[in-house]
Write an enzyme that holds these catalytic residues in place. Sequence first.
Site, PDB file in Angstrom:
ATOM      1  N   HIS A 166       0.925  -1.153  -0.032  1.00 41.62           N
ATOM      2  CA  HIS A 166       0.179   0.156   0.031  1.00 41.62           C
ATOM      3  C   HIS A 166       0.894   1.133  -0.035  1.00 41.62           C
ATOM      4  CE1 HIS A 166      -3.758  -2.302   0.474  1.00 41.62           C
ATOM      5  NE2 HIS A 166      -3.150  -2.774   1.489  1.00 41.62           N
ATOM      6  N   ASP A 202      -2.471 -10.369  -2.654  1.00 39.91           N
ATOM      7  CA  ASP A 202      -3.077  -9.958  -1.216  1.00 39.91           C
ATOM      8  C   ASP A 202      -4.474  -9.843  -1.311  1.00 39.91           C
ATOM      9  OD1 ASP A 202      -1.949  -8.736   1.599  1.00 39.91           O
ATOM     10  OD2 ASP A 202      -3.837  -7.862   0.699  1.00 39.91           O
ATOM     11  N   HIS A 204      -6.097  -7.099  -0.475  1.00 38.60           N
ATOM     12  CA  HIS A 204      -6.364  -5.904  -0.712  1.00 38.60           C
ATOM     13  C   HIS A 204      -5.711  -5.443  -1.994  1.00 38.60           C
ATOM     14  CE1 HIS A 204      -6.859  -6.529   3.696  1.00 38.60           C
ATOM     15  NE2 HIS A 204      -7.956  -5.832   3.664  1.00 38.60           N
ATOM     16  N   ASP A 291      -4.183 -12.953   3.312  1.00 37.14           N
ATOM     17  CA  ASP A 291      -5.443 -12.666   3.802  1.00 37.14           C
ATOM     18  C   ASP A 291      -6.836 -12.869   2.974  1.00 37.14           C
ATOM     19  OD1 ASP A 291      -4.512 -10.774   2.001  1.00 37.14           O
ATOM     20  OD2 ASP A 291      -4.745  -9.067   3.571  1.00 37.14           O
TER      21      ASP A 291
END
Length: 351
Positions: A166, A202, A204, A291
């Site tokens: 991120h 991931d 996200h 995740d």
Amino acid sequence: MKIFRNALHRRHDARLEMYRGRLVPCHETPARLDHVLAELARRPVGALRDPVPDDAGLDEALAAIHAPRYLDFLAGAWDEWVALDPANAGTDILPAVWPVRGFRADVLPESFAARIGLFSFDAGSPVMAGTWVAAREGAACARSAALAVSGGERAAFALTRPPGHHAGPDFFGGYCFLNNAALAAQTLRDHGAARVAVLDVDYHHGNGTQTIFYGRDDVLTVSLHGDPRTEYPFFLGHADERGEGAGLGANLNLPLPRGTSATTWFAALEAGLAAVAAHRAEALVVALGVDTFEGDPISGFHLRADDYLRLGERLARAGLPVVLTMEGGYAVAEVGVNVVNVLEGFMAAAG
Ligand code: OKP
Ligand code: ZN
């Protein structure tokens, strides 16, 4: 597989993140990485090693993906915070004000509160005394993994936290400060690979990595993730983001609805790997978040432990030299098994 571990990861051990109007215990904890180490002790897929020591080469690589004023700020943030008030030493730093549309980002404010807002995008990523040292050692792991692969190694893993995907050119957020996957991609480029791909698995969207390479055609960025209409980081990761300028066509987002099954997820993975092949990438960076696991407390896909073995096998069959960087995964006790399953699956299929 060469595994570069961040022995300083525990130095980043923040207390509270802002979540639904309350300060709650951080999801991104040192125990996550400790579970991977414990599982690696049971199933050794490669020897653990320390990265090449922090050096000018690391500074140069970081400067290629992050803005100097961002790096300077992050390196000195804790000391500044404590200098404001010695009592601050007992509290982690969280931003509370951000320059949104129409505000100016070109003028560097004097105020510390304003600068930490300028260089971040959420209130869920505390900065504490050891954040910089831990993140920088993690970056050294990513660089070392990329150097090993540039030197002929089939695969290398940067076993590190805090995660990185991120973190953008000049912002932190989503528990990420320095973008390890981007650093690995840049290092592979600087050491002989003409074209590189980053595949982010991931849960996200890898907004930081996308933003870093958005205008470039030498690094393809592909991300499979929860649809940003409902999932963090919300404001990027849609399918119509294809890159810009020279980079047009070198970004692929594969958003999937919350609740997506392994079958659908693996079909999207095929689309992602087809793009990697079409880009004629000479090396692959995998931003490895687990995740996507069915038991993850903050995510919504339904992969099971066995699926991570299949993921590793599929990545190996792509036939490219691979650098993996550790990203998310918050079902803490299962993170070790799931991450090592990917590595073991990879090694089994890589032969
Ligand atoms: C970091 B990485 C959930 C709260 C989200 C930030 C999540 C950062 C994930 N509603 N907080 O991509 O695993
Ligand atoms: Zn994640």
